[in-house]
Motif scaffolding. Structure first.
Motif, short mmCIF file in Angstrom:
data_model
loop_
_atom_site.label_atom_id
_atom_site.label_comp_id
_atom_site.label_asym_id
_atom_site.label_seq_id
_atom_site.Cartn_x
_atom_site.Cartn_y
_atom_site.Cartn_z
N HIS A 58 0.84 -1.20 0.00
CA HIS A 58 0.00 0.00 0.00
C HIS A 58 0.88 1.25 0.00
N THR A 61 2.75 1.59 -3.30
CA THR A 61 1.84 1.98 -4.38
C THR A 61 1.59 3.48 -4.34
N SER A 64 4.63 5.17 -5.69
CA SER A 64 4.68 5.00 -7.14
C SER A 64 3.67 5.89 -7.85
N HIS A 65 2.49 6.01 -7.26
CA HIS A 65 1.45 6.85 -7.86
C HIS A 65 1.90 8.32 -7.85
N VAL A 98 4.46 -3.79 -6.79
CA VAL A 98 4.16 -2.58 -7.56
C VAL A 98 4.52 -2.80 -9.02
N GLN A 101 1.91 -5.16 -10.56
CA GLN A 101 0.60 -4.54 -10.70
C GLN A 101 0.58 -3.45 -11.76
N SER A 102 1.74 -3.00 -12.20
CA SER A 102 1.77 -1.95 -13.21
C SER A 102 1.40 -2.48 -14.59
N TYR A 114 -6.78 0.74 -2.23
CA TYR A 114 -5.87 1.57 -3.03
C TYR A 114 -5.86 1.14 -4.49
N GLN A 118 -3.53 2.01 -8.10
CA GLN A 118 -3.00 0.94 -8.93
C GLN A 118 -3.50 1.07 -10.36
#
Length: 168
Positions: A58, A61, A64-65, A98, A101-102, A114, A118
């Motif tokens: 979490h 992420t 990364s966002h 991460v 999930q990208s 979240y 993602q």
């Protein structure tokens, strides 16, 4: 344009919030194995997240966002200045979840709080604006923004961000 991100999960003892660190640069293709390489650093931020993350994934992420948003802004700025970027900007993360999930949706009930972040990252990856790549934690320059490092790693990451420093 390339970027690196990291998060220190629940690093704040008082609030249990995570610290995110991001940097974005412009210059030659970043090679995590080459410690002598430097780029022109455009963005460097370290901040305490507003919300408490419930897992490492979490917090990573969210970092990364935030990095994805900076990269998209820099790509837009470059286009405004006449420098069209026709490649996916590399974004380095030391979190395998991460990175995974990208490119594909991972169905986890525990991740639904979240999933919007993602989905935003995944969309930029599908649109070939970013490409999240795995980097070993020891080579993740964003670590300098999220945690105390041993002297050798601090000097390595500082040199990558700011160029070689003279010792006095």
């Amino acid at each position: 344009v390339q970027a690196c991100c990291d998060a220190d999960f629940a690093g704040c003892i008082r609030t249990s919030r995570s610290t995110s660190g991001i940097y974005a640069s412009y210059g030659p293709r970043y090679d995590p194995q080459d410690s002598s390489q430097t780029q022109a650093m455009l963005v460097s931020r370290s901040f305490l997240e507003r919300k408490v993350a419930t897992s490492t994934g979490h917090s990573e992420t969210h970092a990364s966002h935030d990095t994805d948003e900076e990269v998209m802004w820099l790509r837009h700025l470059a286009a405004e200045l006449g420098e069209e970027i026709d490649y996916a900007s590399p974004m380095f993360s030391d979190n395998a979840g991460v990175v995974k999930q990208s490119t594909k949706q991972v169905d986890h009930c525990s991740a639904k709080h979240y999933r919007v972040a993602q989905a935003a990252i995944r969309q930029q990856s599908y649109d070939k604006n970013i490409k999240i790549e795995d980097v070993a934690s020891i080579n993740n320059t964003a670590d300098i923004s999220t945690k105390a490092l041993v002297k050798l790693l601090f000097f390595k990451h500082r040199a990558r961000l700011m160029g070689p420093q003279q010792l006095k």
